[in-house]
Design a protein around this motif. Structure first.
Motif, PDB file in Angstrom:
ATOM      1  N   LEU A 237      -4.599  -9.949   3.884  1.00  0.00           N
ATOM      2  CA  LEU A 237      -4.153  -8.597   4.237  1.00  0.00           C
ATOM      3  C   LEU A 237      -4.524  -7.587   3.152  1.00  0.00           C
ATOM      4  CD1 LEU A 237      -0.635  -9.395   5.755  1.00  0.00           C
ATOM      5  CD2 LEU A 237      -2.645  -8.563   6.981  1.00  0.00           C
ATOM      6  N   VAL A 238      -4.359  -7.969   1.891  1.00  0.00           N
ATOM      7  CA  VAL A 238      -4.726  -7.065   0.792  1.00  0.00           C
ATOM      8  C   VAL A 238      -6.211  -6.737   0.863  1.00  0.00           C
ATOM      9  CG1 VAL A 238      -4.984  -6.876  -1.710  1.00  0.00           C
ATOM     10  CG2 VAL A 238      -2.862  -7.774  -0.751  1.00  0.00           C
ATOM     11  N   CYS A 239      -7.029  -7.755   1.051  1.00  0.00           N
ATOM     12  CA  CYS A 239      -8.480  -7.524   1.153  1.00  0.00           C
ATOM     13  C   CYS A 239      -8.813  -6.641   2.352  1.00  0.00           C
ATOM     14  CB  CYS A 239      -9.222  -8.856   1.269  1.00  0.00           C
ATOM     15  SG  CYS A 239      -9.116  -9.905  -0.203  1.00  0.00           S
ATOM     16  N   LEU A 240      -8.141  -6.889   3.463  1.00  0.00           N
ATOM     17  CA  LEU A 240      -8.383  -6.103   4.676  1.00  0.00           C
ATOM     18  C   LEU A 240      -8.120  -4.622   4.436  1.00  0.00           C
ATOM     19  CD1 LEU A 240      -8.965  -6.013   7.746  1.00  0.00           C
ATOM     20  CD2 LEU A 240      -6.520  -6.429   8.108  1.00  0.00           C
ATOM     21  N   PHE A 241      -7.012  -4.311   3.793  1.00  0.00           N
ATOM     22  CA  PHE A 241      -6.670  -2.911   3.559  1.00  0.00           C
ATOM     23  C   PHE A 241      -7.536  -2.277   2.469  1.00  0.00           C
ATOM     24  CE2 PHE A 241      -2.756  -4.141   5.758  1.00  0.00           C
ATOM     25  CZ  PHE A 241      -2.593  -3.054   6.601  1.00  0.00           C
ATOM     26  N   LEU A 242      -7.947  -3.053   1.483  1.00  0.00           N
ATOM     27  CA  LEU A 242      -8.804  -2.505   0.431  1.00  0.00           C
ATOM     28  C   LEU A 242     -10.182  -2.128   0.970  1.00  0.00           C
ATOM     29  CD1 LEU A 242      -7.962  -4.756  -2.654  1.00  0.00           C
ATOM     30  CD2 LEU A 242      -7.219  -2.414  -2.213  1.00  0.00           C
ATOM     31  N   ILE A 392      -4.995  -1.011  12.802  1.00  0.00           N
ATOM     32  CA  ILE A 392      -5.004  -0.153  11.615  1.00  0.00           C
ATOM     33  C   ILE A 392      -5.794   1.117  11.896  1.00  0.00           C
ATOM     34  CG2 ILE A 392      -5.777   0.034   9.218  1.00  0.00           C
ATOM     35  CD1 ILE A 392      -5.324  -3.033   9.021  1.00  0.00           C
ATOM     36  N   SER A 393      -6.981   0.960  12.495  1.00  0.00           N
ATOM     37  CA  SER A 393      -7.787   2.131  12.851  1.00  0.00           C
ATOM     38  C   SER A 393      -7.052   3.010  13.857  1.00  0.00           C
ATOM     39  CB  SER A 393      -9.134   1.691  13.434  1.00  0.00           C
ATOM     40  OG  SER A 393      -9.872   0.944  12.486  1.00  0.00           O
ATOM     41  N   GLY A 394      -6.347   2.364  14.794  1.00  0.00           N
ATOM     42  CA  GLY A 394      -5.566   3.125  15.760  1.00  0.00           C
ATOM     43  C   GLY A 394      -4.460   3.922  15.096  1.00  0.00           C
ATOM     44  N   THR A 395      -3.841   3.348  14.057  1.00  0.00           N
ATOM     45  CA  THR A 395      -2.803   4.062  13.316  1.00  0.00           C
ATOM     46  C   THR A 395      -3.377   5.290  12.633  1.00  0.00           C
ATOM     47  OG1 THR A 395      -1.591   2.001  12.941  1.00  0.00           O
ATOM     48  CG2 THR A 395      -1.090   3.852  11.487  1.00  0.00           C
ATOM     49  N   PHE A 396      -4.553   5.152  12.036  1.00  0.00           N
ATOM     50  CA  PHE A 396      -5.200   6.300  11.405  1.00  0.00           C
ATOM     51  C   PHE A 396      -5.460   7.404  12.427  1.00  0.00           C
ATOM     52  CE2 PHE A 396      -7.291   3.263   8.113  1.00  0.00           C
ATOM     53  CZ  PHE A 396      -6.102   3.227   7.404  1.00  0.00           C
ATOM     54  N   SER A 397      -5.910   7.005  13.609  1.00  0.00           N
ATOM     55  CA  SER A 397      -6.197   7.979  14.658  1.00  0.00           C
ATOM     56  C   SER A 397      -4.926   8.691  15.107  1.00  0.00           C
ATOM     57  CB  SER A 397      -6.865   7.286  15.843  1.00  0.00           C
ATOM     58  OG  SER A 397      -7.165   8.195  16.869  1.00  0.00           O
ATOM     59  N   VAL A 429      -1.762   6.690   4.042  1.00  0.00           N
ATOM     60  CA  VAL A 429      -1.214   5.828   5.093  1.00  0.00           C
ATOM     61  C   VAL A 429      -1.714   4.398   4.929  1.00  0.00           C
ATOM     62  CG1 VAL A 429      -1.152   5.420   7.587  1.00  0.00           C
ATOM     63  CG2 VAL A 429      -0.968   7.748   6.694  1.00  0.00           C
ATOM     64  N   ASN A 430      -2.962   4.235   4.511  1.00  0.00           N
ATOM     65  CA  ASN A 430      -3.535   2.902   4.331  1.00  0.00           C
ATOM     66  C   ASN A 430      -2.744   2.084   3.318  1.00  0.00           C
ATOM     67  OD1 ASN A 430      -5.819   0.925   4.671  1.00  0.00           O
ATOM     68  ND2 ASN A 430      -6.033   1.349   2.489  1.00  0.00           N
ATOM     69  N   TYR A 431      -2.433   2.686   2.179  1.00  0.00           N
ATOM     70  CA  TYR A 431      -1.733   1.931   1.140  1.00  0.00           C
ATOM     71  C   TYR A 431      -0.269   1.696   1.500  1.00  0.00           C
ATOM     72  CZ  TYR A 431      -5.915   2.499  -1.641  1.00  0.00           C
ATOM     73  OH  TYR A 431      -7.214   2.444  -2.085  1.00  0.00           O
ATOM     74  N   LEU A 432       0.345   2.637   2.225  1.00  0.00           N
ATOM     75  CA  LEU A 432       1.713   2.408   2.689  1.00  0.00           C
ATOM     76  C   LEU A 432       1.753   1.284   3.714  1.00  0.00           C
ATOM     77  CD1 LEU A 432       3.053   6.075   3.013  1.00  0.00           C
ATOM     78  CD2 LEU A 432       3.686   4.368   1.299  1.00  0.00           C
ATOM     79  N   LEU A 433       0.754   1.245   4.604  1.00  0.00           N
ATOM     80  CA  LEU A 433       0.664   0.152   5.571  1.00  0.00           C
ATOM     81  C   LEU A 433       0.479  -1.190   4.866  1.00  0.00           C
ATOM     82  CD1 LEU A 433      -1.602   1.532   8.457  1.00  0.00           C
ATOM     83  CD2 LEU A 433       0.831   1.007   8.573  1.00  0.00           C
ATOM     84  N   MET A 434      -0.356  -1.209   3.834  1.00  0.00           N
ATOM     85  CA  MET A 434      -0.598  -2.450   3.093  1.00  0.00           C
ATOM     86  C   MET A 434       0.697  -2.967   2.472  1.00  0.00           C
ATOM     87  SD  MET A 434      -3.247  -3.223  -0.051  1.00  0.00           S
ATOM     88  CE  MET A 434      -2.332  -2.216  -1.235  1.00  0.00           C
ATOM     89  N   LEU A 435       1.453  -2.081   1.828  1.00  0.00           N
ATOM     90  CA  LEU A 435       2.711  -2.495   1.211  1.00  0.00           C
ATOM     91  C   LEU A 435       3.696  -2.990   2.263  1.00  0.00           C
ATOM     92  CD1 LEU A 435       3.163   0.358  -1.437  1.00  0.00           C
ATOM     93  CD2 LEU A 435       2.437  -1.996  -1.840  1.00  0.00           C
ATOM     94  N   ALA A 436       3.745  -2.284   3.407  1.00  0.00           N
ATOM     95  CA  ALA A 436       4.664  -2.692   4.468  1.00  0.00           C
ATOM     96  C   ALA A 436       4.268  -4.051   5.047  1.00  0.00           C
ATOM     97  CB  ALA A 436       4.684  -1.632   5.572  1.00  0.00           C
ATOM     98  N   CYS A 437       2.970  -4.265   5.265  1.00  0.00           N
ATOM     99  CA  CYS A 437       2.502  -5.549   5.814  1.00  0.00           C
ATOM    100  C   CYS A 437       2.811  -6.709   4.874  1.00  0.00           C
ATOM    101  CB  CYS A 437       1.002  -5.488   6.089  1.00  0.00           C
ATOM    102  SG  CYS A 437       0.550  -4.610   7.591  1.00  0.00           S
TER     103      CYS A 437
END
Length: 756
Positions: A237-242, A392-397, A429-437
């Motif tokens: 998950l960390v790699c995915l978000f990075l 994740i892309s949908g969340t950004f949208s 939002v990306n880093y907040l999602l990463m921490l939440a996941c």
């Protein structure tokens, strides 16, 4: 708020008047750019499936497999284990659950979304905001400023309706919604809640998909403990978000082949299991087994619905991602590949469980034949990552749409692809999602608990979509009332039953998406509420025409060479912060343009209709007002030559302004026609030259940074919301200059305090 166009003393109406009928000859209509062009925003460039070649349709169908179906395609990883967390009591229970899965897949993803909801798109785009936008464009129920009367000249455009049907029920419902403030707030809050739940999906999907896929390695070695599975999942998950900052463009072409291989694998293994274990499992097509399942298990059967509904996870993506493809291409890929593969996969797993009910905790990997275990494991992990990427892309949208409509704090929107629309990256939002996941994965540890949380988010969004769809069917489509009643009784009742089941598991992890939703809704409500208060404050305190004339007559104000772009959210009139600017900086650039970046409740605005202008009188000031209009899916970034396009459109406006001026129209019947034309031409050349010289001298961006405080005597709730909550968000997030990529070397901030 009266006299919205009073700033310009020369404001003219588009409609024909007696002045147009001189000499019994119809003269060209005099138009005002803000009036005429604003009505021309169609935003309506539908993709016509009939006109497209079948080769293109099939290509889009293939591409959609990798973008749309990652979530629903990977649901076989965890559905049976989530449905039977305490084991299987009777072999026929498997048939009952399989029957429920088959009919749920047919009813919700296939019939509801693929054949009904997809047609309720907003100019080709789907999702919660698209449905809300569609309703707001038909009925005046919006709460964002662009829907208020003060902006009607800018954002009032017609919605294309099917035929000329008239419906008393549609008119009555529309009238009740428009006249009920409670209904308007309810629709708005429901949209915020649905959006918050979708963002919650962006947290839960990566967790449950990756954790389920990685958990398969436990079947290969006993050394792989649950702790190691959790840590490996967290690392993935960390790699995915990075890697999100690189965008999906570079790996986009690999998504569809991988998902196609995945669907081929699960379909093939399903056929093998059906033949090898229990071919009679196909009798689950008889809904009698559903009745028997509930009769034998009663409350436990009802509770298990929370696991069964997970077979529809990602169904909302069919609608949300339709804007990247076409309705027909989604229908082809669903009916031709995805639906059959899922039916075979679940039927094969049920056949396996009929012989091995004790292995239900890890049904998917236990049912995979030995020779294809490792290839299946690798493809499963890749498919889980793709499913996570899609959400994740949908969340950004979704964040981009919320931001455009004033419902989300200012964050940086990075467009990662110049070739594909909608591919955006939001760093915060990306880093907040990463921490939440990571927090959810480490805290819940098992797919069963995460599934309990996931179910609430999935079913709630489905129910909200159905509610909005009923409004669309009645008001916009004007469907036969029998169709509407049938939809509510069949699909609506099924979704409500599922919703009641997932809510039962509130204390078993179901509270998580509700906590996410509560936090996000609070943030979105605070921001939108103060955003609207600021807007109406500016409307009420905008500068009068007399004040503009006083500025023009003030000899203490000097003119300096250059083009000034003064940014404001106000569309009609001159904002009060301009008065503050002139009092503190008694100098105006030779050409001064008030720029309003306006978001319309429509997905896209055509580029040639982006800017509309109006001249600020008196003409000697060389001052203009410009509205840059964007839809909630439009691109706004530094790659777009904003300044150059604005200047070119401004010069075209000046030409049209002189071409259709009253003097030009009357000159056709004037004895001094040549003299008048000569004067007009000199004035036109003078104004164009002024713009060119100002542009050559350099452009300066003036940003209005308004501090807001609660007015004296305000209640404690209002003070907490404005003085603390809103200002905390504002100070810890991006400024306007970052959001719009304004160069710092040519930027001046103008501050002023508003008491709301």
């Amino acid at each position: 708020m009266s006299g919205s166009g009073a700033v310009e003393s020369g404001e003219r109406q588009v409609a024909l008047s007696q002045d147009n009928l001189k000499g019994n000859k119809l003269l060209p209509q005099r138009y005002d750019s803000l009036d005429l062009e604003s009505g021309a925003v169609s935003g309506y460039h539908r993709r016509s499936s009939k006109a497209m070649k079948w080769l293109v349709i099939l290509q889009l169908a293939f591409q959609s497999i990798g973008i749309v179906y990652g979530d629903i395609g990977t649901s076989p990883l965890y559905v049976f284990s989530s449905t039977f967390p305490n084991g299987i009591n009777h072999a026929d229970d498997v048939l009952g659950v399989l029957s429920l899965i088959l009919y749920t897949l047919t009813l919700i993803p296939l019939i509801k979304y693929v054949f009904i909801v997809l047609h309720a798109n907003d100019n080709g785009d789907g999702g919660t905001f698209a449905l809300y936008s569609l309703i707001c464009r038909y009925a005046n129920v919006g709460l964002v400023p662009s829907q208020q009367a003060e902006d009607s000249n800018v954002s009032n455009f017609q919605l294309e309706l099917p035929g000329n049907k008239r419906s008393r029920m549609a008119s009555s419902l529309k009238s009740k919604l428009e006249n009920s403030r409670v209904a308007k707030f309810f629709l708005f809050f429901a949209t915020l809640l649905g959006t918050s739940m979708l963002i919650g999906d962006g947290v839960l999907t990566p967790c449950i998909s990756v954790l389920s896929a990685v958990g398969g390695i436990k079947e290969a070695t006993s050394a792989m403990t649950e702790d190691r599975v959790v840590w490996i999942s967290a690392a993935i998950l960390v790699c995915l978000f990075l890697f999100q900052r690189l965008g999906t463009d570079k790996v986009g072409y690999t998504f569809s082949p991988i998902l196609l291989v995945w669907f081929a694998f699960i379909a093939g293994i399903g056929i093998y299991n059906i033949i090898h274990y229990d071919p009679t499992v196909i009798k689950a097509l008889n809904p009698r087994y559903i009745v028997d399942y509930f009769r034998n298990n009663q409350q436990d059967a009802w509770i298990s619905l929370g696991g069964i509904i997970l077979c529809t996870t990602g169904a909302e993506a069919l609608f949300a991602d339709v804007g990247h493809f076409t309705v027909l291409s989604i229908q082809i890929s669903t009916c031709g590949v995805v639906y059959p593969a899922l039916i075979l996969a679940y039927t094969g797993q049920a056949s396996f469980l009929r012989k091995h009910p004790d292995l239900v905790s890890n049904t998917f990997f236990k049912s995979v034949p030995g020779p294809v275990y490792w290839p299946m494991f690798v493809v499963a992990v890749l498919a889980a990552i793709i499913a996570s990427q899609a959400l994740i892309s949908g969340t950004f949208s979704i964040v981009q749409q919320s931001l455009a409509l004033g419902c989300f704090p200012r964050v940086k929107i990075v467009h990662t692809s110049s070739k594909y629309e909608g591919q955006v990256y939001v760093p915060e939002v990306n880093y907040l999602l990463m921490l939440a996941c990571i927090g959810v994965t480490m805290g819940f540890r098992t797919t069963v608990k995460i599934g309990n949380a996931y179910g609430i988010a999935v079913v709630f969004v489905m129910t909200l979509t159905s509610s909005y769809l009923v409004l669309v069917m009645i008001m916009i489509w004007k469907s036969n009332i029998l169709y509407v009643i049938s939809y509510v009784l069949i699909i609506g009742s099924v979704e409500l039953i599922y919703l009641s089941s997932v809510l039962y598991k509130f204390d078993q992890g179901g509270y998580l998406p509700l906590i996410f939703a509560a936090v996000l809704m609070t943030i979105m409500y605070v921001w939108n509420n103060v955003y609207r208060r600021k807007y109406f404050y500016e409307v009420e305190h905008k500068l009068s025409p007399r004040r503009i004339k006083d500025i023009a007559a003030n000899t203490n104000i000097c003119r300096i060479p250059g083009l000034a772009l003064f940014y404001s959210e106000l569309v009609q009139g001159i904002p009060p912060i301009f008065k503050h600017y002139v009092e503190n900086v008694p100098a105006l650039h030779s050409v001064f343009v008030f720029v309003s970046i306006k978001s319309l409740p429509i997905s896209k605005v055509p580029a040639d209709e982006r800017f509309i202008f109006r001249r600020v009188e008196p003409k000697e000031l060389n001052m203009y007002r410009c509205v840059g209009r964007y839809g909630y899916m439009d691109v706004r970034n530094q790659e777009e030559p904003f300044e150059r396009i604005l200047v070119e459109n401004l010069k075209q406006f000046i030409r049209d302004d002189y071409k259709f001026s009253p003097q030009s129209q009357e000159s056709a019947h004037d004895s001094d026609e040549d003299t008048i034309h000569g004067v007009q031409k000199e004035a036109l050349e003078r104004d164009i030259e002024a713009v060119d010289k100002a542009w050559e001298a350099g452009a300066v961006h003036l940003i209005g940074e308004n501090e807001v405080v609660a007015a004296e005597g305000a209640g404690i709730g209002k003070r907490l919301m404005i003085n603390y909550a809103f200002n905390f968000l504002k100070k810890n997030l991006r400024g306007s200059e970052t959001v719009f990529d304004i160069p710092h070397k040519r930027m001046v901030k103008v501050g002023m305090t508003y008491e709301l």
